[in-house]
Enzyme design. Sequence first.
Site, PDB file in Angstrom:
ATOM      1  N   CYS A   2       0.729  -1.259  -0.044  1.00 33.69           N
ATOM      2  CA  CYS A   2       0.498   0.064  -0.383  1.00 33.69           C
ATOM      3  C   CYS A   2       0.373   1.357   0.111  1.00 33.69           C
ATOM      4  O   CYS A   2       1.721   1.413   0.384  1.00 33.69           O
ATOM      5  CB  CYS A   2      -0.623  -0.103   1.317  1.00 33.69           C
ATOM      6  SG  CYS A   2      -1.829  -1.354   0.913  1.00 33.69           S
ATOM      7  N   TYR A  79       0.665  -2.163   5.724  1.00 30.79           N
ATOM      8  CA  TYR A  79       1.074  -3.254   6.093  1.00 30.79           C
ATOM      9  C   TYR A  79       2.820  -2.712   6.689  1.00 30.79           C
ATOM     10  O   TYR A  79       3.124  -1.987   6.207  1.00 30.79           O
ATOM     11  CB  TYR A  79       1.617  -4.252   5.026  1.00 30.79           C
ATOM     12  CG  TYR A  79       1.320  -5.230   4.786  1.00 30.79           C
ATOM     13  CD1 TYR A  79       0.007  -6.019   6.320  1.00 30.79           C
ATOM     14  CD2 TYR A  79       1.957  -6.547   5.448  1.00 30.79           C
ATOM     15  CE1 TYR A  79      -0.310  -7.131   6.398  1.00 30.79           C
ATOM     16  CE2 TYR A  79       1.518  -7.914   5.763  1.00 30.79           C
ATOM     17  CZ  TYR A  79       0.460  -8.389   6.099  1.00 30.79           C
ATOM     18  OH  TYR A  79       0.495  -9.535   6.691  1.00 30.79           O
ATOM     19  N   ASN A 174       5.674   1.301   2.975  1.00 34.49           N
ATOM     20  CA  ASN A 174       5.576   0.414   4.049  1.00 34.49           C
ATOM     21  C   ASN A 174       6.986   0.090   4.799  1.00 34.49           C
ATOM     22  O   ASN A 174       7.784   1.142   5.024  1.00 34.49           O
ATOM     23  CB  ASN A 174       5.087  -0.761   2.975  1.00 34.49           C
ATOM     24  CG  ASN A 174       3.735  -0.896   3.015  1.00 34.49           C
ATOM     25  OD1 ASN A 174       4.099  -1.046   1.311  1.00 34.49           O
ATOM     26  ND2 ASN A 174       3.051  -1.157   2.892  1.00 34.49           N
ATOM     27  N   ARG A 227       7.832   3.191  -4.121  1.00 32.54           N
ATOM     28  CA  ARG A 227       6.933   4.219  -3.843  1.00 32.54           C
ATOM     29  C   ARG A 227       7.016   5.786  -3.079  1.00 32.54           C
ATOM     30  O   ARG A 227       6.212   6.142  -3.296  1.00 32.54           O
ATOM     31  CB  ARG A 227       5.845   3.163  -3.490  1.00 32.54           C
ATOM     32  CG  ARG A 227       5.438   2.298  -4.789  1.00 32.54           C
ATOM     33  CD  ARG A 227       4.773   0.772  -3.846  1.00 32.54           C
ATOM     34  NE  ARG A 227       5.058   0.302  -3.378  1.00 32.54           N
ATOM     35  CZ  ARG A 227       4.942  -0.013  -1.514  1.00 32.54           C
ATOM     36  NH1 ARG A 227       3.487   0.910  -0.862  1.00 32.54           N
ATOM     37  NH2 ARG A 227       4.831  -0.992  -1.243  1.00 32.54           N
TER      38      ARG A 227
END
Length: 329
Positions: A2, A79, A174, A227
Amino acid sequence: MCTSLTYQNSRGDHFLARTMDFAFELHGQPMFMPRNWRVAGDAGEFTTTYGFIGAGRKIGHEMFVDGVNEKGLGVAALYFPENAQYVDPSQVPAGKQAIAPHDFVAWALGNAASVADLRELVTHIQLVNLPVSLLKLITPLHYIISDPTGETAVLEATSQDLKLIEDPVGVMTNSPDLGWHLQNLSTYGTLTATEQPLHDYMGYQLKTQGPGTGALGLPGDYTSPSRFIRTVFAKHFSQPTADVPSTLNLLQHLLDSVTIPKGVKLKADGSDDYTQYRGYMSLEERAYYMEPYDNFELQRVVLTTEMLEEQHTPVSYALQPSVHIQNLN
């Protein structure tokens, strides 16, 4: 996995958006939770003070992974593997309430009016080692929280003492922890949206490759660190928006660069980790927008006065999952 980010448009509206990347099919959908609802949490019951809307599912009891409440507080769980540390239920200190990690979002949205409020409330709870029945494992999670003041914080359970950490860039992915990501950000601190001039080498005039050279070195893979960097870069340099529709459209574009199509990110066991949905919390509007994998059309549920005052049981809203095509002839 995520990715999440907060955003403030030029009018002062605040948003929290996220991708939900997971291999196990969660089948979440928009769900409304009323005020004064008793939640049969896995670590013990708790009661909501505030109503809220978010991505939820009833698995024995109501569980949420993100949402926004009637005060405009937005929360999302992501997560946090190999980093989250919880306490055994038998070791919860006297006077503290035990909360299962997968119940934290519902507890926070149901009881906190702001980031400042939650900062004080978390000193009275303990996240404990209890598995979620759907996955049959203890979910390692951390949480990003924001409100209409623009304050954004992260909760990472890396010790028994829970406390909110300021998130100065309003982005979270994460593992590793937020401090690591912020330090890693300095590695990419020279990236820019403008085209960079090329040097002459030994009298040879290099030919430009065109606009975009300022972002050379921007990582393009789907790991958590990459990310994080891409999201901070895109958020920082994106053109400001001035209303809710244009901001939601921008957030869709910002999440495009970290959205994971099916098949391109396989786990060690061969399972397919992909973006099952994208969620958008419009904090001043008290609205939740959900965008399932197969339909990029935003599907909205707004917290209304009538819902909060007259609806006394949870309500789930069916998504339209099919690809939406608008015919022009």
